[in-house]
Design a protein around this motif. Structure first.
Motif, PDB file in Angstrom:
ATOM      1  N   ALA A 198      27.710  44.881  42.163  1.00 34.82           N
ATOM      2  CA  ALA A 198      27.670  46.236  42.719  1.00 34.82           C
ATOM      3  C   ALA A 198      28.968  46.994  42.484  1.00 34.82           C
ATOM      4  O   ALA A 198      28.960  48.186  42.173  1.00 34.82           O
ATOM      5  N   SER A 199      30.094  46.298  42.607  1.00 29.53           N
ATOM      6  CA  SER A 199      31.380  46.994  42.509  1.00 29.53           C
ATOM      7  C   SER A 199      31.959  46.974  41.101  1.00 29.53           C
ATOM      8  O   SER A 199      32.782  47.819  40.761  1.00 29.53           O
ATOM      9  N   GLY A 200      31.572  45.986  40.322  1.00 35.53           N
ATOM     10  CA  GLY A 200      32.131  45.870  38.976  1.00 35.53           C
ATOM     11  C   GLY A 200      33.568  45.365  38.986  1.00 35.53           C
ATOM     12  O   GLY A 200      34.284  45.499  37.999  1.00 35.53           O
ATOM     13  N   CYS A 201      33.994  44.765  40.095  1.00 30.32           N
ATOM     14  CA  CYS A 201      35.378  44.296  40.191  1.00 30.32           C
ATOM     15  C   CYS A 201      35.567  43.015  39.380  1.00 30.32           C
ATOM     16  O   CYS A 201      34.616  42.358  38.989  1.00 30.32           O
ATOM     17  N   GLN A 202      36.814  42.663  39.169  1.00 35.59           N
ATOM     18  CA  GLN A 202      37.134  41.443  38.453  1.00 35.59           C
ATOM     19  C   GLN A 202      36.977  40.247  39.378  1.00 35.59           C
ATOM     20  O   GLN A 202      37.045  40.373  40.594  1.00 35.59           O
ATOM     21  N   TRP A 203      36.816  39.080  38.771  1.00 33.30           N
ATOM     22  CA  TRP A 203      36.620  37.854  39.549  1.00 33.30           C
ATOM     23  C   TRP A 203      37.749  37.658  40.551  1.00 33.30           C
ATOM     24  O   TRP A 203      37.526  37.328  41.704  1.00 33.30           O
ATOM     25  N   ARG A 204      38.968  37.847  40.118  1.00 30.28           N
ATOM     26  CA  ARG A 204      40.130  37.587  40.985  1.00 30.28           C
ATOM     27  C   ARG A 204      40.231  38.563  42.149  1.00 30.28           C
ATOM     28  O   ARG A 204      40.952  38.307  43.102  1.00 30.28           O
ATOM     29  N   LEU A 205      39.538  39.695  42.079  1.00 34.27           N
ATOM     30  CA  LEU A 205      39.600  40.698  43.139  1.00 34.27           C
ATOM     31  C   LEU A 205      38.483  40.536  44.165  1.00 34.27           C
ATOM     32  O   LEU A 205      38.298  41.410  45.016  1.00 34.27           O
ATOM     33  N   LEU A 206      37.771  39.448  44.099  1.00 36.16           N
ATOM     34  CA  LEU A 206      36.703  39.174  45.061  1.00 36.16           C
ATOM     35  C   LEU A 206      37.312  39.059  46.459  1.00 36.16           C
ATOM     36  O   LEU A 206      38.346  38.414  46.636  1.00 36.16           O
ATOM     37  N   PRO A 207      36.721  39.715  47.468  1.00 40.55           N
ATOM     38  CA  PRO A 207      37.289  39.650  48.828  1.00 40.55           C
ATOM     39  C   PRO A 207      37.448  38.211  49.327  1.00 40.55           C
ATOM     40  O   PRO A 207      36.702  37.316  48.944  1.00 40.55           O
ATOM     41  N   ARG A 208      38.396  38.015  50.198  1.00 39.09           N
ATOM     42  CA  ARG A 208      38.702  36.678  50.716  1.00 39.09           C
ATOM     43  C   ARG A 208      37.615  36.115  51.626  1.00 39.09           C
ATOM     44  O   ARG A 208      37.644  34.949  51.981  1.00 39.09           O
ATOM     45  N   ASP A 209      36.652  36.943  52.007  1.00 40.38           N
ATOM     46  CA  ASP A 209      35.541  36.471  52.838  1.00 40.38           C
ATOM     47  C   ASP A 209      34.634  35.498  52.079  1.00 40.38           C
ATOM     48  O   ASP A 209      33.853  34.777  52.682  1.00 40.38           O
ATOM     49  N   PHE A 210      34.721  35.511  50.769  1.00 39.58           N
ATOM     50  CA  PHE A 210      33.876  34.691  49.913  1.00 39.58           C
ATOM     51  C   PHE A 210      34.626  33.431  49.472  1.00 39.58           C
ATOM     52  O   PHE A 210      35.841  33.346  49.611  1.00 39.58           O
TER      53      PHE A 210
END
Length: 52
Positions: A11-23
């Motif tokens: 949905a966001s198109g963010c990079q893998w390393r920018l995945l929120p810490r909730d995950f």
């Protein structure tokens, strides 16, 4: 939890390393994503069609 992380990336198109810490750690999510070809194609088609 992994599915939610992959949906967030699609949905966001963010990079893998920018995945929120909730995950889980991005390496875990990335590894599982690359192992599931059907899941990859579903996420790509979702991004192409703009469904979010």
């Amino acid at each position: 939890m992994l599915w939610n992380a992959i949906q967030c990336l699609a949905a966001s198109g963010c990079q893998w390393r920018l995945l929120p810490r909730d995950f889980p750690p991005f390496t875990t999510v990335q590894r599982r994503f690359y192992r599931w070809p059907r899941l990859r194609s579903a996420c790509v088609s979702q991004r192409v069609t703009g469904c979010r």
